[in-house]
Write an enzyme that holds these catalytic residues in place. Structure first.
Site, mmCIF file in Angstrom:
data_model
loop_
_atom_site.group_PDB
_atom_site.id
_atom_site.type_symbol
_atom_site.label_atom_id
_atom_site.label_comp_id
_atom_site.label_asym_id
_atom_site.label_seq_id
_atom_site.Cartn_x
_atom_site.Cartn_y
_atom_site.Cartn_z
ATOM 1 N N LEU A 24 50.577 28.956 31.545
ATOM 2 C CA LEU A 24 51.866 29.156 30.853
ATOM 3 C C LEU A 24 52.790 27.948 30.995
ATOM 4 O O LEU A 24 53.879 27.952 30.427
ATOM 5 C CB LEU A 24 52.590 30.388 31.407
ATOM 6 C CG LEU A 24 52.238 31.749 30.802
ATOM 7 C CD1 LEU A 24 50.839 32.187 31.202
ATOM 8 C CD2 LEU A 24 53.228 32.810 31.259
ATOM 9 N N TYR B 115 55.778 20.072 20.664
ATOM 10 C CA TYR B 115 55.427 21.430 21.083
ATOM 11 C C TYR B 115 54.349 21.997 20.167
ATOM 12 O O TYR B 115 53.286 22.416 20.626
ATOM 13 C CB TYR B 115 56.687 22.287 21.046
ATOM 14 C CG TYR B 115 56.528 23.687 21.573
ATOM 15 C CD1 TYR B 115 56.456 23.934 22.935
ATOM 16 C CD2 TYR B 115 56.483 24.781 20.702
ATOM 17 C CE1 TYR B 115 56.344 25.239 23.437
ATOM 18 C CE2 TYR B 115 56.373 26.075 21.190
ATOM 19 C CZ TYR B 115 56.307 26.301 22.550
ATOM 20 O OH TYR B 115 56.194 27.599 23.020
ATOM 21 N N THR C 34 59.754 35.978 22.384
ATOM 22 C CA THR C 34 59.867 37.040 23.376
ATOM 23 C C THR C 34 61.168 36.847 24.150
ATOM 24 O O THR C 34 61.595 35.712 24.358
ATOM 25 C CB THR C 34 58.642 36.999 24.312
ATOM 26 O OG1 THR C 34 57.471 37.152 23.506
ATOM 27 C CG2 THR C 34 58.679 38.103 25.344
HETATM 28 P P1 NAD Z 1 60.051 28.857 30.536
HETATM 29 O O1 NAD Z 1 60.613 27.516 30.217
HETATM 30 O O2 NAD Z 1 60.976 29.888 31.104
HETATM 31 O O3 NAD Z 1 58.845 28.709 31.551
HETATM 32 C C1 NAD Z 1 57.992 27.606 31.602
HETATM 33 C C2 NAD Z 1 57.629 27.332 33.051
HETATM 34 O O4 NAD Z 1 56.713 26.224 33.091
HETATM 35 C C3 NAD Z 1 58.839 26.917 33.882
HETATM 36 O O5 NAD Z 1 58.841 27.594 35.119
HETATM 37 C C4 NAD Z 1 58.665 25.423 34.077
HETATM 38 O O6 NAD Z 1 59.288 24.941 35.265
HETATM 39 C C5 NAD Z 1 57.156 25.294 34.076
HETATM 40 N N1 NAD Z 1 56.662 23.970 33.668
HETATM 41 C C6 NAD Z 1 57.010 23.260 32.560
HETATM 42 N N2 NAD Z 1 56.336 22.092 32.532
HETATM 43 C C7 NAD Z 1 55.545 22.091 33.636
HETATM 44 C C8 NAD Z 1 54.607 21.154 34.154
HETATM 45 N N3 NAD Z 1 54.333 19.993 33.558
HETATM 46 N N4 NAD Z 1 53.964 21.462 35.315
HETATM 47 C C9 NAD Z 1 54.233 22.627 35.964
HETATM 48 N N5 NAD Z 1 55.101 23.546 35.510
HETATM 49 C C10 NAD Z 1 55.742 23.274 34.359
HETATM 50 O O7 NAD Z 1 59.351 29.397 29.214
HETATM 51 P P2 NAD Z 1 58.697 30.824 28.905
HETATM 52 O O8 NAD Z 1 59.464 31.458 27.817
HETATM 53 O O9 NAD Z 1 58.460 31.579 30.147
HETATM 54 O O10 NAD Z 1 57.299 30.381 28.276
HETATM 55 C C11 NAD Z 1 56.110 30.392 29.042
HETATM 56 C C12 NAD Z 1 54.928 30.003 28.179
HETATM 57 O O11 NAD Z 1 54.807 30.909 27.080
HETATM 58 C C13 NAD Z 1 55.040 28.602 27.570
HETATM 59 O O12 NAD Z 1 53.762 28.007 27.593
HETATM 60 C C14 NAD Z 1 55.474 28.872 26.162
HETATM 61 O O13 NAD Z 1 55.046 27.858 25.287
HETATM 62 C C15 NAD Z 1 54.784 30.188 25.868
HETATM 63 N N6 NAD Z 1 55.484 30.919 24.800
HETATM 64 C C16 NAD Z 1 56.681 31.539 25.065
HETATM 65 C C17 NAD Z 1 57.346 32.188 24.035
HETATM 66 C C18 NAD Z 1 58.653 32.904 24.274
HETATM 67 O O14 NAD Z 1 59.241 33.395 23.296
HETATM 68 N N7 NAD Z 1 59.154 33.040 25.465
HETATM 69 C C19 NAD Z 1 56.800 32.200 22.747
HETATM 70 C C20 NAD Z 1 55.599 31.524 22.518
HETATM 71 C C21 NAD Z 1 54.943 30.909 23.560
#
Ligand code: NAD
Ligand code: UDP
Length: 321
Positions: free
Chosen positions: A76, A148, A178
């Site tokens: 993630l 992205y 989400t």
């Molecule tokens: P978020 O930004 O809250 O969480 C991302 C986490 O990844 C953070 O804790 C951050 O510190 C960590 N991170 C980022 N780059 C990193 C790296 N290089 N190494 C280690 N850790 C790293 O975002 P989220 O909403 O929790 O999303 C989580 C995943 O779900 C992502 O991959 C995102 O693309 C995917 N996603 C989320 C949504 C949504 O609506 N929330 C929709 C589509 C996809």
């Protein structure tokens, strides 16, 4: 004999979705290692898990190689908010591509099953509505969102090539917008922005005319979907859409949040960011058929829980004395 508990890695485990996932995995008995560089996540999201002997944290960028035993990996790590992922676009591409390679190499070395948090952004500004998994998307390869969108597309390519070439056990899901508790109040996404603005009686910032649509899934529904996908038929590897098919315009969302918070905010209109998709709504027919999954939380209920969370973050109750 009791089954040994699973050794599970969650990259991005200190983020919004990752922290909810870690919580659920701990609750089912896994040994969970959260790998996170805390670039957009926070310790507050996982503080309640830190005392648990089955929970460990490695503060590391997924662009660096990692060697750990694992039965399951949930990948993630990646900022999800357009503001955050455009902050350091080169790092976003690296996280999506190098991070995916590192985690796939780890899955290959350990034999672990690996989940990829892909996104509705792989469909870009879609010409097919609602979006079905067989649609290849309409994506700008050189725009401000490309780090992205294209990063996630390349990650999907890597997952399917590791599966074809090395037989790695993969699961790829395309997650649609989400929301819920533990979104960062300043991360710039629409639900958090609108709620934080409304609770502070500040103007609600609609980008463009607000006619663009999104479909919002509550976090607990999404985590249910991820877990049933990972635990289901191994032959079903995706990609599969996970999201809520109830579509709403950004303007309607703003009005709904204003009504629910009961504040005095007005609405102001700002420029639409580059390449902002006009419509987005998942077809979840495949998830329904293969996983028996569909969201259950109505937008009003999810928003009420999220508003309550932000209220407590912005206006914490005063302690005794
Ligand atoms: P978020 O930004 O809250 O969480 C991302 C986490 O990844 C953070 O804790 C951050 O510190 C960590 N991170 C980022 N780059 C990193 C790296 N290089 N190494 C280690 N850790 C790293 O975002 P989220 O909403 O929790 O999303 C989580 C995943 O779900 C992502 O991959 C995102 O693309 C995917 N996603 C989320 C949504 C949504 O609506 N929330 C929709 C589509 C996809
Ligand atoms: N948006 C908005 N005001 C804000 C934040 C976002 O009007 O304060 C719009 C944004 O332009 C987009 C939609 O809301 O059309 C969803 O934006 P978000 O950043 O949450 O995620 P996206 O779906 O674009 O990745």
């Amino acid at each position: 004999m009791t089954k040994p508990s699973r050794r599970t890695i969650v990259t991005g485990g200190a983020g919004f979705l990752g922290s909810h996932l870690c919580e659920r995995l701990i609750a089912r008995g896994d040994h969970v290692t959260c790998v996170d560089d805390f670039s957009t996540g926070s310790e507050a999201n996982i503080r309640h898990l830190l005392h648990n002997p089955r929970f460990a944290v490695i503060r590391q960028d997924v662009n660096l190689t990692l060697r750990l035993e694992a039965d399951e990996i949930y990948n993630l790590a990646c900022p999800a908010s357009p503001v955050q992922y455009q902050n350091d676009p080169v790092q976003t591409v690296k996280t999506n591509v190098h991070g995916a390679i590192n985690m796939l190499d780890l899955a290959r070395a350990t034999g672990a099953k690996i989940f990829q948090a892909s996104t509705s952004e792989v469909y870009g500004d879609p010409e097919v509505h609602p979006q079905t998994e067989d649609y290849w998307g309409f994506v700008n390869p050189i725009g401000v969102r490309s780090c992205y969108d294209e990063g996630k597309r390349c990650a999907e390519t890597l997952f399917f090539d590791y599966w074809r070439q090395y037989g790695v056990k993969i699961k790829v899901s395309r997650i649609f917008n989400t929301y819920g508790p533990r979104m960062h109040p300043q991360d710039g996404r629409v639900v958090s922005n609108f709620i934080v603005q409304a609770l502070q009686n500040k103007d609600i910032t609609i980008y463009g005319d607000g006619a663009q649509t999104r479909s919002f899934c509550y976090v607990s529904d999404l985590i249910d979907g991820i877990l049933s996908f990972m635990d289901g038929d191994e032959a079903f590897i995706g990609p599969v859409n996970l999201g809520n098919p109830d579509e709403i315009s950004v303007r309607d969302l703003a009005e709904r949040i204003c009504r629910m918070t009961g504040g005095t905010s007005g609405i102001i209109y700002k420029d639409l960011p580059g390449d902002d998709p006009r419509r987005r709504r998942p077809s979840i027919a495949l998830a329904r058929e293969k996983l028996g999954w569909q969201p259950t939380i109505h937008l009003d209920d999810g928003l009420a829980a999220t508003i309550a969370y932000f209220r407590q973050v912005l206006f914490p109750p005063l302690g005794p004395g």
